[in-house]
Design a protein around this motif. Structure first.
Motif, mmCIF file in Angstrom:
data_model
loop_
_atom_site.group_PDB
_atom_site.id
_atom_site.type_symbol
_atom_site.label_atom_id
_atom_site.label_comp_id
_atom_site.label_asym_id
_atom_site.label_seq_id
_atom_site.Cartn_x
_atom_site.Cartn_y
_atom_site.Cartn_z
ATOM 1 N N VAL A 1 5.070 74.044 73.875
ATOM 2 C CA VAL A 1 5.431 75.453 74.078
ATOM 3 C C VAL A 1 5.648 75.671 75.568
ATOM 4 C CG1 VAL A 1 4.654 77.853 73.935
ATOM 5 C CG2 VAL A 1 4.188 76.268 72.047
ATOM 6 N N THR A 2 6.838 76.124 75.933
ATOM 7 C CA THR A 2 7.153 76.400 77.334
ATOM 8 C C THR A 2 7.146 77.904 77.559
ATOM 9 O OG1 THR A 2 9.548 76.468 76.951
ATOM 10 C CG2 THR A 2 8.564 74.318 77.463
ATOM 11 N N MET A 3 7.113 78.289 78.838
ATOM 12 C CA MET A 3 7.028 79.706 79.175
ATOM 13 C C MET A 3 8.385 80.367 79.339
ATOM 14 S SD MET A 3 3.845 80.424 79.090
ATOM 15 C CE MET A 3 3.488 79.132 77.887
ATOM 16 N N THR B 1 10.303 71.757 70.865
ATOM 17 C CA THR B 1 9.839 72.734 71.849
ATOM 18 C C THR B 1 10.127 74.154 71.374
ATOM 19 O OG1 THR B 1 11.919 72.798 73.111
ATOM 20 C CG2 THR B 1 10.286 71.143 73.760
ATOM 21 N N ALA B 2 9.222 75.070 71.752
ATOM 22 C CA ALA B 2 9.408 76.506 71.531
ATOM 23 C C ALA B 2 9.182 77.204 72.861
ATOM 24 C CB ALA B 2 8.439 77.026 70.476
ATOM 25 N N ARG B 3 9.564 78.481 72.942
ATOM 26 C CA ARG B 3 9.449 79.222 74.205
ATOM 27 C C ARG B 3 8.736 80.552 73.990
ATOM 28 N NH1 ARG B 3 15.890 79.063 74.575
ATOM 29 N NH2 ARG B 3 16.154 76.796 74.593
ATOM 30 N N VAL B 4 7.979 80.946 74.989
ATOM 31 C CA VAL B 4 7.385 82.279 74.971
ATOM 32 C C VAL B 4 8.444 83.312 75.345
ATOM 33 C CG1 VAL B 4 5.602 83.776 75.957
ATOM 34 C CG2 VAL B 4 5.090 81.375 75.458
ATOM 35 N N THR B 5 9.283 82.986 76.329
ATOM 36 C CA THR B 5 10.432 83.827 76.664
ATOM 37 C C THR B 5 11.669 82.946 76.626
ATOM 38 O OG1 THR B 5 10.431 83.440 79.074
ATOM 39 C CG2 THR B 5 8.967 85.159 78.221
ATOM 40 N N SER B 6 12.839 83.569 76.479
ATOM 41 C CA SER B 6 14.044 82.755 76.346
ATOM 42 C C SER B 6 15.163 83.253 77.246
ATOM 43 C CB SER B 6 14.500 82.714 74.882
ATOM 44 O OG SER B 6 15.522 81.757 74.693
ATOM 45 N N HIS B 7 16.096 83.999 76.710
ATOM 46 C CA HIS B 7 17.293 84.383 77.464
ATOM 47 C C HIS B 7 17.068 85.690 78.226
ATOM 48 C CE1 HIS B 7 19.104 81.657 74.310
ATOM 49 N NE2 HIS B 7 19.485 81.112 75.446
ATOM 50 N N ILE B 8 16.216 85.599 79.247
ATOM 51 C CA ILE B 8 15.954 86.727 80.135
ATOM 52 C C ILE B 8 15.955 86.213 81.573
ATOM 53 C CG2 ILE B 8 14.581 87.935 78.393
ATOM 54 C CD1 ILE B 8 12.083 87.148 80.024
ATOM 55 N N PRO B 9 16.130 87.100 82.568
ATOM 56 C CA PRO B 9 16.081 86.649 83.962
ATOM 57 C C PRO B 9 14.698 86.101 84.325
ATOM 58 C CG PRO B 9 16.990 88.878 83.792
ATOM 59 C CD PRO B 9 16.428 88.536 82.454
ATOM 60 N N LEU B 10 14.654 85.163 85.249
ATOM 61 C CA LEU B 10 13.364 84.638 85.704
ATOM 62 C C LEU B 10 12.469 85.742 86.253
ATOM 63 C CD1 LEU B 10 14.283 81.262 87.461
ATOM 64 C CD2 LEU B 10 12.901 81.574 85.404
ATOM 65 N N SER B 11 13.079 86.770 86.838
ATOM 66 C CA SER B 11 12.295 87.868 87.407
ATOM 67 C C SER B 11 11.511 88.632 86.350
ATOM 68 C CB SER B 11 13.213 88.842 88.158
ATOM 69 O OG SER B 11 14.202 89.376 87.278
ATOM 70 N N GLY B 12 11.900 88.496 85.083
ATOM 71 C CA GLY B 12 11.210 89.207 84.023
ATOM 72 C C GLY B 12 10.266 88.356 83.204
ATOM 73 N N VAL B 13 10.101 87.085 83.581
ATOM 74 C CA VAL B 13 9.294 86.173 82.763
ATOM 75 C C VAL B 13 7.809 86.513 82.816
ATOM 76 C CG1 VAL B 13 8.493 83.793 82.546
ATOM 77 C CG2 VAL B 13 10.933 84.259 82.799
#
Length: 329
Positions: free
Chosen positions: A260-262, A160-172
């Protein structure tokens, strides 16, 4: 003709945790040191304690590449006072970072083709001065790499890969853009190929029911689907977006070997439910393969000789596979 052996830098992770024991166990597996050049970043006393914790005899050591022996790069830098085990400390974080910096230096010198590190403790790292969001950003900074990176997770053949990672959910949502989606797909595709696999990639939606034609959000229509199409136009085998509550069921039955996850937990929860033991984290996108087990330092079992090596074995073997392919390309 003799085939060149892949060269792996190995650090013992956080010295207060189970990392040293795991490192000792992994390189003690039969045949490993015959097939791989292992460069251990540690002082000899640290390595001897690691093997004592693992209840194993010290592996043969050599000053130069020798089948059947590891190369110990002892710079005689261990702190005068022993680092307390089983607890967070500045000293533990500083020691882990010191050895990782030495491993990255080996990469820059062209001496190794991959790095494996055993578990770290993020609190100790931050106390010791690692102010980046995670180790991946720290690695990129030290390697002066400014390209696309992503933390990848691997378990039982699923990556798996991510579009965003270690950020708050509010910023996704604001970071879900077509170029970012395409970049994550391309990165995962590259890593899968690097590992010798034929990519079959599925992409998660962000919203419930994949947005249900815009009723629950337009990210799928405006950004995710266009990002997928741009990746597909380059020849990548990718499809989606699929609802995140079903895509991992499809992946588990073999429809995809890459997802790929968000955002962070969208993939992590699913992967850890599929199977916690055996998971591997890869610092994807960097010019060198860097892998680690996807679990923590397990302070509660330090020194007992019972640490499970499955994840560390997988991390080591993936690093060897990638380093081998690059070496022989």
């Amino acid at each position: 003709m003799t085939t060149a052996r892949p060269r792996i830098a190995l650090t013992l992770g956080d010295p207060a945790g189970i990392g040293p024991e795991l490192a000792a166990k992994v390189i003690s597996r039969p045949g490993i040191l015959d097939a791989v050049e292992v460069y251990i970043l540690a002082d000899r006393a640290e390595l001897e304690r690691a093997f004592a914790d693992a209840r194993l005899p010290l592996v043969p050591l050599s000053d130069e590449p020798t089948p059947g022996a590891a190369i110990l790069l002892d710079d005689n830098s261990a702190p005068a006072e022993e680092i307390p085990v089983g607890q967070v400390s500045v000293a533990a974080g500083a020691r882990a970072m010191h050895q990782l910096e030495r491993a990255l230096a080996l990469v820059k010198e062209g001496r190794v083709g991959a790095i494996v590190f055993t578990p770290l403790n993020k609190t100790s790292l931050h106390l010791a001065g690692m102010h980046e969001d995670d180790e991946l950003r720290w690695f990129a900074k030290h390697l002066e790499f400014e390209g696309t990176t992503s933390e990848l997770n691997v378990l039982d053949g699923l990556w798996t890969a991510r579009v965003t990672s270690h950020i708050p959910l509010s910023g996704v949502a604001e970071r879900i853009t077509a170029p970012n989606v395409t970049a994550a797909i391309e990165l995962l595709n590259t890593v899968l190929v690097d590992a010798g696999l034929t990519p079959k990639i599925g992409v998660c939606a962000l919203n419930p029911h994949a947005g249900e034609n815009g009723n629950f959000g337009r990210e799928e229509i405006d950004h995710i689907a266009p990002g997928i199409e741009a990746a597909r136009a380059t020849g990548i085998n990718v499809s989606g977006p699929f609802p995140s509550d079903t895509i991992f069921l499809a992946a588990k039955r073999g429809d995809f070997n890459g997802v790929v996850t968000m955002y962070h937990d969208q993939g992590q929860i699913a992967m850890k439910l599929i199977g916690f033991d055996g998971g591997v984290t890869i610092s994807g996108g960097l010019p060198v393969a860097i892998t680690t087990p996807a679990h923590g330092t397990a302070f509660e079992i330090v020194g007992q000789g019972i640490a499970n090596t499955r994840s560390t074995e997988h991390a080591f073997d993936i690093a060897v596979s990638v380093a081998s392919r690059r070496l022989n390309d």
